[in-house]
Design an enzyme around this catalytic site. Sequence first.
Site, PDB file in Angstrom:
ATOM      1  N   HIS A 174      -8.541   9.696   2.142  1.00 16.37           N
ATOM      2  CA  HIS A 174      -9.605   8.776   1.742  1.00 16.37           C
ATOM      3  C   HIS A 174     -10.803   9.468   1.085  1.00 16.37           C
ATOM      4  O   HIS A 174     -11.255   9.030   0.018  1.00 16.37           O
ATOM      5  CB  HIS A 174     -10.064   7.957   2.953  1.00 16.37           C
ATOM      6  CG  HIS A 174      -9.112   6.875   3.347  1.00 16.37           C
ATOM      7  ND1 HIS A 174      -9.442   5.531   3.337  1.00 16.37           N
ATOM      8  CD2 HIS A 174      -7.825   6.926   3.776  1.00 16.37           C
ATOM      9  CE1 HIS A 174      -8.416   4.808   3.741  1.00 16.37           C
ATOM     10  NE2 HIS A 174      -7.419   5.643   4.006  1.00 16.37           N
ATOM     11  N   ASP A 176     -15.913   3.165   0.997  1.00 18.30           N
ATOM     12  CA  ASP A 176     -14.517   2.948   1.358  1.00 18.30           C
ATOM     13  C   ASP A 176     -14.467   1.632   2.141  1.00 18.30           C
ATOM     14  O   ASP A 176     -15.253   1.418   3.067  1.00 18.30           O
ATOM     15  CB  ASP A 176     -14.030   4.108   2.229  1.00 18.30           C
ATOM     16  CG  ASP A 176     -12.525   4.075   2.465  1.00 18.30           C
ATOM     17  OD1 ASP A 176     -12.030   3.027   2.922  1.00 18.30           O
ATOM     18  OD2 ASP A 176     -11.866   5.092   2.218  1.00 18.30           O
ATOM     19  N   HIS A 181      -4.029  -7.273   4.797  1.00 20.14           N
ATOM     20  CA  HIS A 181      -5.239  -7.294   5.626  1.00 20.14           C
ATOM     21  C   HIS A 181      -6.153  -8.471   5.261  1.00 20.14           C
ATOM     22  O   HIS A 181      -6.787  -9.070   6.137  1.00 20.14           O
ATOM     23  CB  HIS A 181      -5.990  -5.973   5.490  1.00 20.14           C
ATOM     24  CG  HIS A 181      -5.242  -4.807   6.065  1.00 20.14           C
ATOM     25  ND1 HIS A 181      -4.900  -4.735   7.401  1.00 20.14           N
ATOM     26  CD2 HIS A 181      -4.760  -3.679   5.485  1.00 20.14           C
ATOM     27  CE1 HIS A 181      -4.243  -3.606   7.620  1.00 20.14           C
ATOM     28  NE2 HIS A 181      -4.140  -2.955   6.484  1.00 20.14           N
ATOM     29  N   ALA A 235       2.403  22.394  -2.045  1.00 25.33           N
ATOM     30  CA  ALA A 235       2.838  22.392  -3.445  1.00 25.33           C
ATOM     31  C   ALA A 235       1.894  21.509  -4.260  1.00 25.33           C
ATOM     32  O   ALA A 235       1.346  20.525  -3.740  1.00 25.33           O
ATOM     33  CB  ALA A 235       4.268  21.864  -3.555  1.00 25.33           C
ATOM     34  N   GLN A 241       1.626  18.754  -5.947  1.00 21.30           N
ATOM     35  CA  GLN A 241       2.589  17.653  -5.994  1.00 21.30           C
ATOM     36  C   GLN A 241       2.679  16.949  -7.342  1.00 21.30           C
ATOM     37  O   GLN A 241       3.782  16.674  -7.835  1.00 21.30           O
ATOM     38  CB  GLN A 241       2.269  16.644  -4.894  1.00 21.30           C
ATOM     39  CG  GLN A 241       3.241  15.470  -4.833  1.00 21.30           C
ATOM     40  CD  GLN A 241       3.184  14.744  -3.523  1.00 21.30           C
ATOM     41  OE1 GLN A 241       3.581  15.282  -2.494  1.00 21.30           O
ATOM     42  NE2 GLN A 241       2.688  13.518  -3.541  1.00 21.30           N
ATOM     43  N   HIS A 257       6.982  10.035   2.601  1.00 26.56           N
ATOM     44  CA  HIS A 257       6.615   9.161   3.712  1.00 26.56           C
ATOM     45  C   HIS A 257       6.202   7.771   3.234  1.00 26.56           C
ATOM     46  O   HIS A 257       6.034   6.861   4.042  1.00 26.56           O
ATOM     47  CB  HIS A 257       5.473   9.792   4.513  1.00 26.56           C
ATOM     48  CG  HIS A 257       4.230  10.053   3.709  1.00 26.56           C
ATOM     49  ND1 HIS A 257       4.230  10.777   2.543  1.00 26.56           N
ATOM     50  CD2 HIS A 257       2.932   9.679   3.903  1.00 26.56           C
ATOM     51  CE1 HIS A 257       3.002  10.850   2.062  1.00 26.56           C
ATOM     52  NE2 HIS A 257       2.201  10.182   2.852  1.00 26.56           N
ATOM     53  N   TRP A 287       0.474   5.732  -0.199  1.00 24.82           N
ATOM     54  CA  TRP A 287       0.213   5.107  -1.493  1.00 24.82           C
ATOM     55  C   TRP A 287       0.039   6.116  -2.618  1.00 24.82           C
ATOM     56  O   TRP A 287       0.585   5.952  -3.713  1.00 24.82           O
ATOM     57  CB  TRP A 287      -1.002   4.195  -1.427  1.00 24.82           C
ATOM     58  CG  TRP A 287      -1.222   3.478  -2.730  1.00 24.82           C
ATOM     59  CD1 TRP A 287      -2.233   3.655  -3.609  1.00 24.82           C
ATOM     60  CD2 TRP A 287      -0.359   2.482  -3.315  1.00 24.82           C
ATOM     61  NE1 TRP A 287      -2.083   2.836  -4.711  1.00 24.82           N
ATOM     62  CE2 TRP A 287      -0.934   2.105  -4.542  1.00 24.82           C
ATOM     63  CE3 TRP A 287       0.833   1.885  -2.910  1.00 24.82           C
ATOM     64  CZ2 TRP A 287      -0.356   1.152  -5.369  1.00 24.82           C
ATOM     65  CZ3 TRP A 287       1.409   0.940  -3.734  1.00 24.82           C
ATOM     66  CH2 TRP A 287       0.814   0.575  -4.951  1.00 24.82           C
ATOM     67  N   SER A 320       1.257   9.127  -2.877  1.00 18.90           N
ATOM     68  CA  SER A 320       2.562   9.703  -3.192  1.00 18.90           C
ATOM     69  C   SER A 320       3.443   8.699  -3.943  1.00 18.90           C
ATOM     70  O   SER A 320       4.142   9.061  -4.900  1.00 18.90           O
ATOM     71  CB  SER A 320       3.269  10.158  -1.913  1.00 18.90           C
ATOM     72  OG  SER A 320       2.605  11.271  -1.339  1.00 18.90           O
ATOM     73  N   ASP A 379       0.281   1.811   6.146  1.00 18.49           N
ATOM     74  CA  ASP A 379       0.814   1.081   4.999  1.00 18.49           C
ATOM     75  C   ASP A 379       2.110   1.670   4.460  1.00 18.49           C
ATOM     76  O   ASP A 379       2.649   1.185   3.467  1.00 18.49           O
ATOM     77  CB  ASP A 379      -0.238   1.025   3.882  1.00 18.49           C
ATOM     78  CG  ASP A 379      -0.560   2.400   3.309  1.00 18.49           C
ATOM     79  OD1 ASP A 379      -0.192   3.418   3.936  1.00 18.49           O
ATOM     80  OD2 ASP A 379      -1.195   2.467   2.235  1.00 18.49           O
TER      81      ASP A 379
END
Length: 459
Positions: A24, A119, A150, A338, A340, A355, A358, A360, A379
């Site tokens: 976040h 946030d 939500h 890494a 990513q 996993h 969001w 990723s 999520d």
Amino acid sequence: MEITSNNIIWEKHVAVFAFPFASHPALMLTLVRRLASAAPKVVFSFFSTEASNKALFSELSCYNIKPYDVSDGKKDHVSIRNPEEGISFFLTVAEDEFTRGVRVAEMDTGLRVSCLVVDAFVGCSGDMAEEMNIPWVAFWPAGTCSLAAHFYTDLIRHKCAPLLGSAGPNQEIADLIPGLKAVRLGDLPSGVVLGNLESPFATMLHKMGRSLARATAVPINSFQELDPDLTKNLSSKLNNFLNIGPFNLISGEESPSKSDEFSCMKWLDNQETRTVTYICFGRLCRPPPHELVELAEALEENKTPFLWAINKDSHMHFPKGFLERTSANGIGKVVPWAPQDQVLNHAAIGVFITHGGWTSALEGLVAGVPMICRPFLGDHYINSWMVESWGIGLRIQGGKFTKHATRCALEQALSLSKNRDERIEGLRDLAYKAVANGSSDKNFKTLVEVVTGVTMPFE
């Protein structure tokens, strides 16, 4: 009123409240750096915990972003046993800490705060903005699907009440969330209808969902062409619902350093196109030991080339000799970290085992790499459902790694990778167009207007 500071004339003062957990704060800083670049005469006071700010601002600097530390609420000599416990400590002090911090920042700058950019997880901020009579911008760093879950929690609970005694977690329910054709009951974020509905975290998210309609703007890290029906629905319920992502396509000068200290890219350069499986479960998640064994054995027995980013503490759970054998025969590379986004965009990558977080999921989508999702919490489940719905990946059969399930998933995903269809390429193209003078770019200019009160020119 104009205030001079270090020979710079500040015209506005914006307070930024980060939610100091997981990814976040980094996503919030990415947003604020974009705003700060677009509004050079606005000073942004960025509030997060000391540990969070230390990590964020160690290499990054921007003359009109000023970090301020707030307490994490943790009491002396108290150990944190799980992430939710740390969140609970923070929530008990958040409102007082942010209120105190704003007073300090106003004294430092000589300017009253004119807007709150927060946030959305920081639920107390809406009441604070109302008391201060200033705009409240609630940033949602995850996907449209989880935000809708939500926002519509009360409606979902009402619809699910007659089903909870008979429906299982794998049952698909049509029209449960407005704008989404169907969703599995077990894929809703924990705390919506399943799990501990009274936990501090679930209570916080429920309160947030109820209050978002009061926000002046709700920017989100996505692009509106990805979920058009959800976007259309939420746009009718929320003020200035603004898709301004994907953030990973933002110019590199707003991104943290992209070092490759473990030579991942060099290793990938020696692999064949679309043959390598990249594996990463984010910062907080990892499969239990028996699943790590099953996944490792499936990779080795299938002779699947792989790059696996996982902390060294997990190595003890690998099958005996796994690291040595796969390294020696060149089939695998295991690293603690890494780069990513760079990895996923390398031509050698054919599959992404993730996993389902969001960030990723977006990175996999933008790179056009099919995904195998193994969700853990929050999520992850509804994001994985969307990955399947978009036709760009699948969830591991049974929700857990077994050798059989992993082999089947790899076969499907690698086939999808080698024969990339129009859906994968189409979504990828739409993401690029959104940030290149498209919908996300236009929405960001609207956001700048909300935050600064200054109209932005449209090209």
